[in-house]
Motif scaffolding. Structure first.
Motif, PDB file in Angstrom:
ATOM      1  N   LEU A  65       0.827  -1.202   0.000  1.00  0.00           N
ATOM      2  CA  LEU A  65       0.000   0.000   0.000  1.00  0.00           C
ATOM      3  C   LEU A  65       0.867   1.260   0.000  1.00  0.00           C
ATOM      4  O   LEU A  65       0.634   2.202  -0.769  1.00  0.00           O
ATOM      5  N   LEU A  66       1.893   1.269   0.823  1.00  0.00           N
ATOM      6  CA  LEU A  66       2.801   2.412   0.878  1.00  0.00           C
ATOM      7  C   LEU A  66       3.552   2.590  -0.440  1.00  0.00           C
ATOM      8  O   LEU A  66       3.720   3.704  -0.931  1.00  0.00           O
ATOM      9  N   GLY A  67       3.996   1.479  -1.014  1.00  0.00           N
ATOM     10  CA  GLY A  67       4.688   1.541  -2.299  1.00  0.00           C
ATOM     11  C   GLY A  67       3.797   2.075  -3.407  1.00  0.00           C
ATOM     12  O   GLY A  67       4.226   2.883  -4.242  1.00  0.00           O
ATOM     13  N   LEU A  68       2.541   1.652  -3.417  1.00  0.00           N
ATOM     14  CA  LEU A  68       1.612   2.142  -4.437  1.00  0.00           C
ATOM     15  C   LEU A  68       1.307   3.630  -4.242  1.00  0.00           C
ATOM     16  O   LEU A  68       1.189   4.377  -5.218  1.00  0.00           O
ATOM     17  N   PHE A  69       1.199   4.071  -3.001  1.00  0.00           N
ATOM     18  CA  PHE A  69       1.007   5.503  -2.769  1.00  0.00           C
ATOM     19  C   PHE A  69       2.260   6.286  -3.173  1.00  0.00           C
ATOM     20  O   PHE A  69       2.158   7.403  -3.693  1.00  0.00           O
ATOM     21  N   ALA A  70       3.439   5.712  -2.962  1.00  0.00           N
ATOM     22  CA  ALA A  70       4.669   6.373  -3.411  1.00  0.00           C
ATOM     23  C   ALA A  70       4.636   6.549  -4.928  1.00  0.00           C
ATOM     24  O   ALA A  70       4.974   7.625  -5.452  1.00  0.00           O
ATOM     25  N   PHE A  71       4.193   5.512  -5.645  1.00  0.00           N
ATOM     26  CA  PHE A  71       4.075   5.611  -7.103  1.00  0.00           C
ATOM     27  C   PHE A  71       3.020   6.653  -7.491  1.00  0.00           C
ATOM     28  O   PHE A  71       3.212   7.432  -8.428  1.00  0.00           O
ATOM     29  N   PHE A  72       1.917   6.670  -6.767  1.00  0.00           N
ATOM     30  CA  PHE A  72       0.855   7.641  -7.003  1.00  0.00           C
ATOM     31  C   PHE A  72       1.404   9.069  -6.899  1.00  0.00           C
ATOM     32  O   PHE A  72       1.186   9.908  -7.779  1.00  0.00           O
ATOM     33  N   TYR A  73       2.163   9.350  -5.846  1.00  0.00           N
ATOM     34  CA  TYR A  73       2.704  10.690  -5.666  1.00  0.00           C
ATOM     35  C   TYR A  73       3.813  10.996  -6.675  1.00  0.00           C
ATOM     36  O   TYR A  73       3.945  12.139  -7.122  1.00  0.00           O
ATOM     37  N   ALA A  74       4.594   9.984  -7.028  1.00  0.00           N
ATOM     38  CA  ALA A  74       5.603  10.191  -8.075  1.00  0.00           C
ATOM     39  C   ALA A  74       4.908  10.534  -9.394  1.00  0.00           C
ATOM     40  O   ALA A  74       5.381  11.394 -10.150  1.00  0.00           O
ATOM     41  N   LEU A 112      11.145   3.266 -13.770  1.00  0.00           N
ATOM     42  CA  LEU A 112      11.484   2.042 -13.035  1.00  0.00           C
ATOM     43  C   LEU A 112      10.375   1.646 -12.064  1.00  0.00           C
ATOM     44  O   LEU A 112      10.207   0.459 -11.762  1.00  0.00           O
ATOM     45  N   LEU A 113       9.628   2.622 -11.574  1.00  0.00           N
ATOM     46  CA  LEU A 113       8.529   2.319 -10.650  1.00  0.00           C
ATOM     47  C   LEU A 113       7.288   1.765 -11.362  1.00  0.00           C
ATOM     48  O   LEU A 113       6.483   1.072 -10.746  1.00  0.00           O
ATOM     49  N   VAL A 114       7.140   2.059 -12.648  1.00  0.00           N
ATOM     50  CA  VAL A 114       5.947   1.614 -13.386  1.00  0.00           C
ATOM     51  C   VAL A 114       5.773   0.097 -13.332  1.00  0.00           C
ATOM     52  O   VAL A 114       4.702  -0.390 -12.937  1.00  0.00           O
ATOM     53  N   PRO A 115       6.796  -0.704 -13.703  1.00  0.00           N
ATOM     54  CA  PRO A 115       6.573  -2.152 -13.642  1.00  0.00           C
ATOM     55  C   PRO A 115       6.338  -2.664 -12.212  1.00  0.00           C
ATOM     56  O   PRO A 115       5.650  -3.661 -12.018  1.00  0.00           O
ATOM     57  N   LEU A 116       6.870  -1.962 -11.242  1.00  0.00           N
ATOM     58  CA  LEU A 116       6.648  -2.365  -9.854  1.00  0.00           C
ATOM     59  C   LEU A 116       5.192  -2.145  -9.460  1.00  0.00           C
ATOM     60  O   LEU A 116       4.576  -3.000  -8.817  1.00  0.00           O
ATOM     61  N   ALA A 117       4.643  -1.014  -9.859  1.00  0.00           N
ATOM     62  CA  ALA A 117       3.234  -0.743  -9.563  1.00  0.00           C
ATOM     63  C   ALA A 117       2.330  -1.717 -10.316  1.00  0.00           C
ATOM     64  O   ALA A 117       1.345  -2.219  -9.768  1.00  0.00           O
ATOM     65  N   LEU A 118       2.670  -1.995 -11.569  1.00  0.00           N
ATOM     66  CA  LEU A 118       1.840  -2.890 -12.382  1.00  0.00           C
ATOM     67  C   LEU A 118       1.874  -4.338 -11.892  1.00  0.00           C
ATOM     68  O   LEU A 118       0.935  -5.095 -12.139  1.00  0.00           O
ATOM     69  N   THR A 119       2.950  -4.713 -11.218  1.00  0.00           N
ATOM     70  CA  THR A 119       3.075  -6.099 -10.747  1.00  0.00           C
ATOM     71  C   THR A 119       2.914  -6.212  -9.236  1.00  0.00           C
ATOM     72  O   THR A 119       3.410  -7.155  -8.623  1.00  0.00           O
ATOM     73  N   ARG A 127       1.854 -15.169 -11.130  1.00  0.00           N
ATOM     74  CA  ARG A 127       2.232 -15.335 -12.537  1.00  0.00           C
ATOM     75  C   ARG A 127       3.746 -15.269 -12.736  1.00  0.00           C
ATOM     76  O   ARG A 127       4.301 -16.036 -13.505  1.00  0.00           O
ATOM     77  N   LEU A 128       4.398 -14.315 -12.075  1.00  0.00           N
ATOM     78  CA  LEU A 128       5.846 -14.162 -12.219  1.00  0.00           C
ATOM     79  C   LEU A 128       6.622 -15.203 -11.418  1.00  0.00           C
ATOM     80  O   LEU A 128       7.746 -15.538 -11.770  1.00  0.00           O
ATOM     81  N   GLY A 129       6.025 -15.678 -10.357  1.00  0.00           N
ATOM     82  CA  GLY A 129       6.747 -16.536  -9.419  1.00  0.00           C
ATOM     83  C   GLY A 129       7.465 -15.653  -8.420  1.00  0.00           C
ATOM     84  O   GLY A 129       7.941 -14.568  -8.781  1.00  0.00           O
ATOM     85  N   GLY A 130       7.528 -16.095  -7.190  1.00  0.00           N
ATOM     86  CA  GLY A 130       8.096 -15.278  -6.117  1.00  0.00           C
ATOM     87  C   GLY A 130       9.507 -14.810  -6.376  1.00  0.00           C
ATOM     88  O   GLY A 130       9.845 -13.658  -6.120  1.00  0.00           O
ATOM     89  N   LYS A 131      10.353 -15.714  -6.922  1.00  0.00           N
ATOM     90  CA  LYS A 131      11.760 -15.356  -7.128  1.00  0.00           C
ATOM     91  C   LYS A 131      11.897 -14.270  -8.199  1.00  0.00           C
ATOM     92  O   LYS A 131      12.595 -13.274  -7.997  1.00  0.00           O
ATOM     93  N   ARG A 132      11.225 -14.441  -9.339  1.00  0.00           N
ATOM     94  CA  ARG A 132      11.298 -13.438 -10.410  1.00  0.00           C
ATOM     95  C   ARG A 132      10.653 -12.122  -9.971  1.00  0.00           C
ATOM     96  O   ARG A 132      11.139 -11.042 -10.300  1.00  0.00           O
ATOM     97  N   TRP A 133       9.563 -12.214  -9.211  1.00  0.00           N
ATOM     98  CA  TRP A 133       8.888 -11.018  -8.727  1.00  0.00           C
ATOM     99  C   TRP A 133       9.826 -10.247  -7.792  1.00  0.00           C
ATOM    100  O   TRP A 133       9.945  -9.024  -7.889  1.00  0.00           O
TER     101      TRP A 133
END
Length: 193
Positions: A65-74, A112-119, A127-133
């Motif tokens: 939740l905090l990470g997504l809000f960080a992306f929101f503010y970015a 760089l934050l875009v794929p993090l928010a999307l995943t 889908r990605l698997g824990g290690k790849r994620w």
């Protein structure tokens, strides 16, 4: 932790995370907009805190939740630049990215934050698997470094406003391997005993 307490804490987290939006709105009115890395730093502090204090392991429920809000503010920060400074002119944006290193760093951090928010969904993790994620989400460290560079490069020489957040991030970066080393040594001593 029971469900009503968790819901109450998440509601408080939402309120606390939306507070900077009011600050941003005020900053837009007074022409005093600036970067906000605070939520990203707080989200990155959760893992070291959990490692040091196992009783705080419940904090993990707030990291996404905090990470997504960080992306929101970015994203708001980026849109403010595009609208208020570049006037939605693609030519100006491209020129700024090429000429101004603080813009280059900021845009790269956001990208760089875009794929993090999307995943960030549970389905994406499956889908990605824990290690790849986990590997993908290590991009956050590069994004934070670029965000700090963006902050430092945009302020005037001699202005130390970004210093406190840089020190906190340095402590968090150093804390991870130190905590892992300390825990490994502790576990070795416990096994030997």
């Amino acid at each position: 932790m029971n469900k009503p307490i968790l819901i109450a804490l998440k509601t408080l987290t939402w309120i606390a995370c939306l507070y900077p939006l009011a600050i941003l709105a005020y900053g837009a009115v007074t022409n005093n907009l600036g970067p906000d890395l605070n939520l990203l730093v707080i989200s990155l502090a959760i893992t070291p805190l959990r490692k040091l204090f196992p009783q705080l392991s419940w904090l993990i429920k707030f990291r996404r939740l905090l990470g997504l809000f960080a992306f929101f503010y970015a994203s708001i920060h980026l849109v403010a630049y595009i609208g208020l400074y570049a006037y939605f002119d693609p030519h100006t944006i491209v020129q700024d990215i090429a000429k101004r290193r603080f813009i280059t760093a900021g845009v790269t951090a956001w990208l760089l934050l875009v794929p993090l928010a999307l995943t960030s969904t549970a389905n994406s993790i499956r889908r990605l698997g824990g290690k790849r994620w986990n590997q993908l989400h290590k991009l956050v460290y590069i994004a934070v470094c670029l965000g700090l560079l963006h902050y430092w490069w945009q302020v005037k020489t001699g202005v130390l406003a970004p210093l406190w957040i840089t020190v906190i991030m340095a402590i968090l970066f150093i804390a991870r391997p130190v905590i892992d080393w300390w825990k490994a040594g502790r576990n070795t001593k416990l096994r030997a005993a």
